[in-house]
Design a protein around this motif. Sequence first.
Motif, PDB file in Angstrom:
ATOM      1  N   THR A  37      61.393  94.746  18.086  1.00 51.00           N
ATOM      2  CA  THR A  37      60.689  94.951  19.355  1.00 51.00           C
ATOM      3  C   THR A  37      60.627  96.422  19.762  1.00 51.00           C
ATOM      4  OG1 THR A  37      62.736  94.571  20.587  1.00 51.00           O
ATOM      5  CG2 THR A  37      61.332  92.666  20.194  1.00 51.00           C
ATOM      6  N   ALA A  39      59.364  99.855  20.527  1.00 49.98           N
ATOM      7  CA  ALA A  39      57.978 100.236  20.793  1.00 49.98           C
ATOM      8  C   ALA A  39      57.433 101.239  19.785  1.00 49.98           C
ATOM      9  CB  ALA A  39      57.864 100.806  22.204  1.00 49.98           C
ATOM     10  N   ASN A 266      59.650 101.607  26.853  1.00 53.20           N
ATOM     11  CA  ASN A 266      58.483 101.747  25.987  1.00 53.20           C
ATOM     12  C   ASN A 266      57.843 100.415  25.645  1.00 53.20           C
ATOM     13  OD1 ASN A 266      58.580 104.530  25.827  1.00 53.20           O
ATOM     14  ND2 ASN A 266      59.815 104.571  23.978  1.00 53.20           N
ATOM     15  N   GLY A 267      58.619  99.330  25.742  1.00 52.53           N
ATOM     16  CA  GLY A 267      58.099  98.014  25.378  1.00 52.53           C
ATOM     17  C   GLY A 267      57.640  97.172  26.549  1.00 52.53           C
TER      18      GLY A 267
END
Length: 403
Positions: A37, A39, A266-267
């Motif tokens: 996950t 990013a 970032n995700g």
Amino acid sequence: MKKWFALLLAVSMLFTLSAGALAEGVTLKTVSSFAGTDASADAYTEILKAFEAETGNTVVDSSSTSDEAWKASVLNDFAAGNEPDVLFFFAASADSKPILDKVVPIEEINAAYPDLNLTENAVLTEDDGKIYAIPSRPFWEGLFVNTDLFEEYGLELPTDWAKLEAAVAKFNEVGIVPIAVSLSDIPHYIAEFAIIACGTPEEHMARPKSLEEVPDSWYEGMELIAKLYEMGAFAKDVNATTEAVTSQMFKDKKAAMQIDGSWFANGIPQSSMDTTIVIPFPTYAEDADPTAFIGGVSMGFYLTRKAWDDPEKRDEAVALLAYLTNADSAAKLGGYQFSGKLLESSYEMINNAKYMLSPFQDAMSKEARETWLLGCIASVADGSMSAQECWEKVMTISPVFGD
């Protein structure tokens, strides 16, 4: 990219690589935490593909999400002689100490390849005075908040402990998980911040050599996790679920808060950038600093001694290291990729802080850290182990901090 291709050719010519060897290329192995996950996982893959296209080399990547299992696998590979050619890993911490004899100091690389002028950042200086990693991804950690959920249920943001307790009670009532966390998988964020919430920054920065030197706030921090557990602050399966599941709960608005870092920001979905903020974790003790947060530079890229000593690989491995750490790659891998109120709140947290603290789990030996995080936290939370028993168990290990 053309500039780097030209530089690669110059380096290759300098070390008398034949045109045929360059065309045929070599196979290089890499390992990083740009996976899952993260990013920047796709960006990392694209950078490697671009390097392959420009050089004719092949890169075999074995990256995985950063957790205790990943750290252990990297160290085990080094111990077994199966290390990669280029590695993205923790630096200037207990994690990096076992690999230092198998990676190359940046000054040694710069001496042989002066035109590259690779970054030698003093922040990542090891105990021997040498710098082995080129830093990437400066970080911060704090309490992420889904502000739209707080607004929907008429709650004040959790800027102090009373407001946090009120939010936990209300979200329990309406069936929303108050704080997304996995105590069986990645419990170190809440463990660190619980201790920060219970004492002074100086106590968080303590490095006790014996049980008698452990600050009271470290016991109180563990007890605070148990208090949160009893309050229903976590999901019912908090001791069995995974960080991937709990993080998705927060992103899907099924959880109101999550303690995490800038990589998590970032995700965050683009649609939530203006309804997600990050703030310091609220304090529990009067002498705790309400502005303190965790941050720093903890990871970087290494060149292994194995690649350095291989005459067929050295030039290309050095070129890959330079490629992964040039300004363009650094922006893609280490820069903030979020915006809106989330970005604004991160700057506010940083600019208002009196203390930016380093994670003390990074300074712990592998055995001590795993005992504390994976052997204690979940048990202290559910009451099957006391805070006293936890620290007694940890402090019997030698060393706990440093040598």
